[in-house]
Scaffold this motif. Structure first.
Motif, PDB file in Angstrom:
ATOM      1  N   ILE A  84      -9.046   1.554  -1.326  1.00  0.00           N
ATOM      2  CA  ILE A  84      -8.353   2.717  -0.814  1.00  0.00           C
ATOM      3  C   ILE A  84      -8.745   2.828   0.804  1.00  0.00           C
ATOM      4  CG2 ILE A  84      -8.010   5.328  -0.683  1.00  0.00           C
ATOM      5  CD1 ILE A  84      -9.407   4.875  -3.730  1.00  0.00           C
TER       6      ILE A  84
ATOM      7  N   LEU B 198      -6.229  12.275  11.275  1.00  0.00           N
ATOM      8  CA  LEU B 198      -7.247  11.371  10.563  1.00  0.00           C
ATOM      9  C   LEU B 198      -7.867  12.255   9.697  1.00  0.00           C
ATOM     10  CD1 LEU B 198      -8.029   9.289  13.411  1.00  0.00           C
ATOM     11  CD2 LEU B 198      -6.785   8.536  11.480  1.00  0.00           C
ATOM     12  N   ILE B 199      -8.149  13.413   9.862  1.00  0.00           N
ATOM     13  CA  ILE B 199      -9.036  14.596   8.997  1.00  0.00           C
ATOM     14  C   ILE B 199      -8.011  14.776   7.673  1.00  0.00           C
ATOM     15  CG2 ILE B 199      -9.938  16.832   8.452  1.00  0.00           C
ATOM     16  CD1 ILE B 199     -11.044  16.724  11.410  1.00  0.00           C
ATOM     17  N   GLY B 200      -6.822  14.891   8.008  1.00  0.00           N
ATOM     18  CA  GLY B 200      -5.759  15.218   6.934  1.00  0.00           C
ATOM     19  C   GLY B 200      -5.648  14.048   5.915  1.00  0.00           C
ATOM     20  N   MET B 201      -5.624  12.806   6.642  1.00  0.00           N
ATOM     21  CA  MET B 201      -5.558  11.776   5.647  1.00  0.00           C
ATOM     22  C   MET B 201      -6.915  11.684   4.987  1.00  0.00           C
ATOM     23  SD  MET B 201      -5.039   8.042   7.753  1.00  0.00           S
ATOM     24  CE  MET B 201      -3.766   7.665   8.333  1.00  0.00           C
TER      25      MET B 201
ATOM     26  N   VAL C  37     -10.578  13.613  -6.410  1.00  0.00           N
ATOM     27  CA  VAL C  37     -10.550  14.779  -7.251  1.00  0.00           C
ATOM     28  C   VAL C  37      -9.775  14.540  -8.490  1.00  0.00           C
ATOM     29  CG1 VAL C  37     -10.068  17.272  -7.318  1.00  0.00           C
ATOM     30  CG2 VAL C  37     -11.190  16.152  -5.355  1.00  0.00           C
ATOM     31  N   TRP C  38      -8.302  14.282  -8.265  1.00  0.00           N
ATOM     32  CA  TRP C  38      -7.309  13.868  -9.291  1.00  0.00           C
ATOM     33  C   TRP C  38      -7.609  12.737 -10.142  1.00  0.00           C
ATOM     34  CZ3 TRP C  38      -3.249  15.915  -5.462  1.00  0.00           C
ATOM     35  CH2 TRP C  38      -3.262  17.371  -5.165  1.00  0.00           C
TER      36      TRP C  38
ATOM     37  N   LEU D 275      -8.338  13.905  -2.343  1.00  0.00           N
ATOM     38  CA  LEU D 275      -7.570  14.616  -3.324  1.00  0.00           C
ATOM     39  C   LEU D 275      -7.141  13.968  -4.293  1.00  0.00           C
ATOM     40  CD1 LEU D 275      -5.664  17.579  -1.938  1.00  0.00           C
ATOM     41  CD2 LEU D 275      -7.307  17.746  -3.888  1.00  0.00           C
ATOM     42  N   ARG D 276      -6.386  12.709  -3.851  1.00  0.00           N
ATOM     43  CA  ARG D 276      -5.599  11.916  -4.646  1.00  0.00           C
ATOM     44  C   ARG D 276      -6.356  10.783  -5.651  1.00  0.00           C
ATOM     45  NH1 ARG D 276      -4.390   8.500  -7.356  1.00  0.00           N
ATOM     46  NH2 ARG D 276      -2.743   7.171  -7.385  1.00  0.00           N
ATOM     47  N   TYR D 277      -7.415  10.423  -4.779  1.00  0.00           N
ATOM     48  CA  TYR D 277      -8.184   9.315  -5.236  1.00  0.00           C
ATOM     49  C   TYR D 277      -9.861   9.701  -5.557  1.00  0.00           C
ATOM     50  CZ  TYR D 277      -4.415   6.174  -3.792  1.00  0.00           C
ATOM     51  OH  TYR D 277      -3.421   5.522  -3.954  1.00  0.00           O
TER      52      TYR D 277
ATOM     53  N   HIS E 237       0.846  -1.190  -0.062  1.00  0.00           N
ATOM     54  CA  HIS E 237       0.175   0.038   0.120  1.00  0.00           C
ATOM     55  C   HIS E 237       0.881   1.087  -0.098  1.00  0.00           C
ATOM     56  CE1 HIS E 237      -3.348  -2.730   0.761  1.00  0.00           C
ATOM     57  NE2 HIS E 237      -2.863  -3.041   2.186  1.00  0.00           N
TER      58      HIS E 237
ATOM     59  N   VAL F  79      -8.538  13.840   3.905  1.00  0.00           N
ATOM     60  CA  VAL F  79      -8.667  14.914   2.825  1.00  0.00           C
ATOM     61  C   VAL F  79      -7.837  14.707   1.649  1.00  0.00           C
ATOM     62  CG1 VAL F  79      -8.286  17.628   2.382  1.00  0.00           C
ATOM     63  CG2 VAL F  79      -9.318  16.648   4.490  1.00  0.00           C
ATOM     64  N   PHE F  80      -6.662  14.216   2.017  1.00  0.00           N
ATOM     65  CA  PHE F  80      -5.681  14.122   0.958  1.00  0.00           C
ATOM     66  C   PHE F  80      -5.841  12.631   0.175  1.00  0.00           C
ATOM     67  CE2 PHE F  80      -2.243  17.035   0.284  1.00  0.00           C
ATOM     68  CZ  PHE F  80      -2.776  18.360   0.988  1.00  0.00           C
ATOM     69  N   LEU F  81      -6.608  11.789   0.829  1.00  0.00           N
ATOM     70  CA  LEU F  81      -6.844  10.490  -0.030  1.00  0.00           C
ATOM     71  C   LEU F  81      -8.034  10.932  -1.024  1.00  0.00           C
ATOM     72  CD1 LEU F  81      -6.419   7.656   2.860  1.00  0.00           C
ATOM     73  CD2 LEU F  81      -5.167   7.943   0.521  1.00  0.00           C
TER      74      LEU F  81
ATOM     75  N   PHE G  73      -2.375  18.667   7.513  1.00  0.00           N
ATOM     76  CA  PHE G  73      -3.382  18.940   8.382  1.00  0.00           C
ATOM     77  C   PHE G  73      -2.965  19.333   9.858  1.00  0.00           C
ATOM     78  CE2 PHE G  73      -7.744  19.851   6.902  1.00  0.00           C
ATOM     79  CZ  PHE G  73      -7.328  19.499   5.461  1.00  0.00           C
TER      80      PHE G  73
ATOM     81  N   TRP H 162       0.181   9.102   0.461  1.00  0.00           N
ATOM     82  CA  TRP H 162      -1.001  10.194   0.471  1.00  0.00           C
ATOM     83  C   TRP H 162      -1.435  10.367   2.045  1.00  0.00           C
ATOM     84  CZ3 TRP H 162      -1.296  13.955  -3.279  1.00  0.00           C
ATOM     85  CH2 TRP H 162      -0.491  13.763  -4.374  1.00  0.00           C
ATOM     86  N   ALA H 163      -1.892   9.325   2.534  1.00  0.00           N
ATOM     87  CA  ALA H 163      -2.426   9.296   3.642  1.00  0.00           C
ATOM     88  C   ALA H 163      -1.641  10.290   4.733  1.00  0.00           C
ATOM     89  CB  ALA H 163      -2.635   8.236   4.376  1.00  0.00           C
ATOM     90  N   LEU H 164      -0.112  10.005   4.735  1.00  0.00           N
ATOM     91  CA  LEU H 164       0.883  10.367   5.784  1.00  0.00           C
ATOM     92  C   LEU H 164       1.017  11.989   5.369  1.00  0.00           C
ATOM     93  CD1 LEU H 164       3.240   7.369   5.864  1.00  0.00           C
ATOM     94  CD2 LEU H 164       1.798   8.114   7.836  1.00  0.00           C
TER      95      LEU H 164
ATOM     96  N   GLY I 294      -1.347  13.983   3.996  1.00  0.00           N
ATOM     97  CA  GLY I 294      -2.407  14.641   4.268  1.00  0.00           C
ATOM     98  C   GLY I 294      -2.247  14.697   5.860  1.00  0.00           C
ATOM     99  N   MET I 295      -1.686  13.720   6.620  1.00  0.00           N
ATOM    100  CA  MET I 295      -1.548  13.868   8.125  1.00  0.00           C
ATOM    101  C   MET I 295      -0.906  15.174   8.330  1.00  0.00           C
ATOM    102  SD  MET I 295      -0.353  10.678  10.217  1.00  0.00           S
ATOM    103  CE  MET I 295      -1.621   9.431  10.311  1.00  0.00           C
TER     104      MET I 295
ATOM    105  N   GLU J 141      -1.223   4.611  -1.281  1.00  0.00           N
ATOM    106  CA  GLU J 141      -2.287   5.176  -0.254  1.00  0.00           C
ATOM    107  C   GLU J 141      -1.479   5.496   0.781  1.00  0.00           C
ATOM    108  OE1 GLU J 141      -2.314   2.184  -1.742  1.00  0.00           O
ATOM    109  OE2 GLU J 141      -4.470   1.655  -2.515  1.00  0.00           O
TER     110      GLU J 141
ATOM    111  N   LEU K 100       0.637   6.984  16.542  1.00  0.00           N
ATOM    112  CA  LEU K 100      -0.344   6.714  15.645  1.00  0.00           C
ATOM    113  C   LEU K 100      -0.002   6.022  14.200  1.00  0.00           C
ATOM    114  CD1 LEU K 100      -3.675   6.571  14.597  1.00  0.00           C
ATOM    115  CD2 LEU K 100      -3.094   8.819  13.698  1.00  0.00           C
TER     116      LEU K 100
ATOM    117  N   ALA L  19      -7.015  -0.154   2.596  1.00  0.00           N
ATOM    118  CA  ALA L  19      -5.369   0.221   2.645  1.00  0.00           C
ATOM    119  C   ALA L  19      -5.300   1.137   4.087  1.00  0.00           C
ATOM    120  CB  ALA L  19      -4.850   0.563   1.371  1.00  0.00           C
TER     121      ALA L  19
END
Lengths: 209, 209
Positions: free
Chosen positions: B187, B164-167, B177-178, B173-175, A156, B169-171, A170, A162-164, A166-167, A159, A194, B190
């Motif tokens: 996703i 977790l919110i940032g995660m 919006v883009w 965006l990536r999966y 993964h 938001v960016f997932l 934010f 991008w998750a990291l 975003g973390m 995924e 986490l 994972a």
């Protein structure tokens, strides 16, 4: 990745030229950071840089081009700052914690630049996308290498990258742009726990820190 | 939280009024989504809604006010959509996975609205901040309750909520919006593994899924 080479069409060859370009980029950062993209002007940039208008056009064709160059520059500076702090980490999970701490500190010192990157989404979406794609590519590579060394569970990478990211973004917004009263090391430690063990009560070995 | 009540100064009292407000908000979403805040106009909104200009001013004072109302509305719709999908989850970690899957699907269906929320950062920063503060408050509460029930390790609710919110938001965006070619469930699975067990090779019990 593309973008880094193309943003400035007229790269300086002399040391003096490089210093002038640096001064223009710093002035552009101040101008865009304070006034936002729409209100910012080329003359505002040259005034801050103490440079002639002609000097600006030696390096850039337009307001949009200097903005794109600034977004790329911001990415380079951020990655460089994090890389310096992470160098010498014994493993990926330590690097995650130190990298996050370095990132939060960097954002605290460059709040205006952080806003510029965010605003890029509406001014030059490809530059914004590229900014994060460069980060994600480096992250994927680091995760894959760490998995090979047995430091993290494999799989993964995309995924997770991008998750990291975003973390970090934010936590940067919350603890650097909007409020910066909590020590960066504390936030990084909480987030690293986490990232390392997740939320599951069964996942973190007893007595581990 | 504040914001939800104050964004529309003139809340409709009749069913017909509520329908008209809904039509105006949908039209505003289309107008802002397609043209961006700076290019969007009140007349563009009323034309899309098939409403008179006077009707607009029955509910809103300005372009900025309808934009703020739209950001709040977007938050409500997103939370409602996620809540519906998460209802009945047996534990917090399952809820994280289903919530993320629901979020990615929601963003795929509302890409324009997602951009509006992002743009709020530059048009009405307090509305943007409030949007995420409402999410973070709900997240903190959910995490604290799950910790009490022993479903997750306790502690760091605030840092975890923002991470977790940032995660998400960016997932998103990536999966969404883009690029939206990968199944949302894949996703979410994972990312949920990361949220549950982290990256540590020691954290995930053998044979667990």
């Amino acid at each position: 990745m593309s973008g880094e080479e193309t943003a400035t069409s007229k790269a300086p060859r002399t040391e003096r030229g490089k210093r002038t370009l640096r001064r223009l980029l710093d002035a552009a950062a101040a101008e865009f950071g304070e006034r936002g993209y729409h209100e910012a002007s080329i003359s505002g940039i040259t005034q801050r840089a103490g440079a002639a208008l002609g000097t600006f056009y030696t390096y850039f064709d337009s307001k949009e081009q200097v903005f794109r160059a600034l977004v790329d520059d911001m990415g380079r500076l951020t990655r460089q700052h994090i890389a310096e702090r992470v160098t010498g980490s014994t493993d990926r999970l330590t690097a995650e914690r130190l990298g996050l701490e370095a990132f939060i500190e960097f954002v605290r010192e460059h709040k205006d630049l952080y806003r510029i990157v965010m605003e890029a989404q509406f001014v030059a979406e490809d530059a914004y996308l590229n900014y994060y794609k460069v980060f994600a590519a480096a992250y994927r590579r680091n995760l894959a290498q760490a998995a090979e060394r047995g430091e993290i569970r494999p799989g993964h990478e995309e995924e997770r990258a991008w998750a990291l990211i975003g973390m970090s973004v934010f936590l940067g917004l919350r603890y650097a742009v909007w409020s910066d009263d909590q020590p960066a090391a504390e936030i990084a430690t909480a987030a690293a726990e986490l990232i390392t063990y997740g939320l599951s009560p069964a996942a973190k070995p007893e007595g581990s820190s």
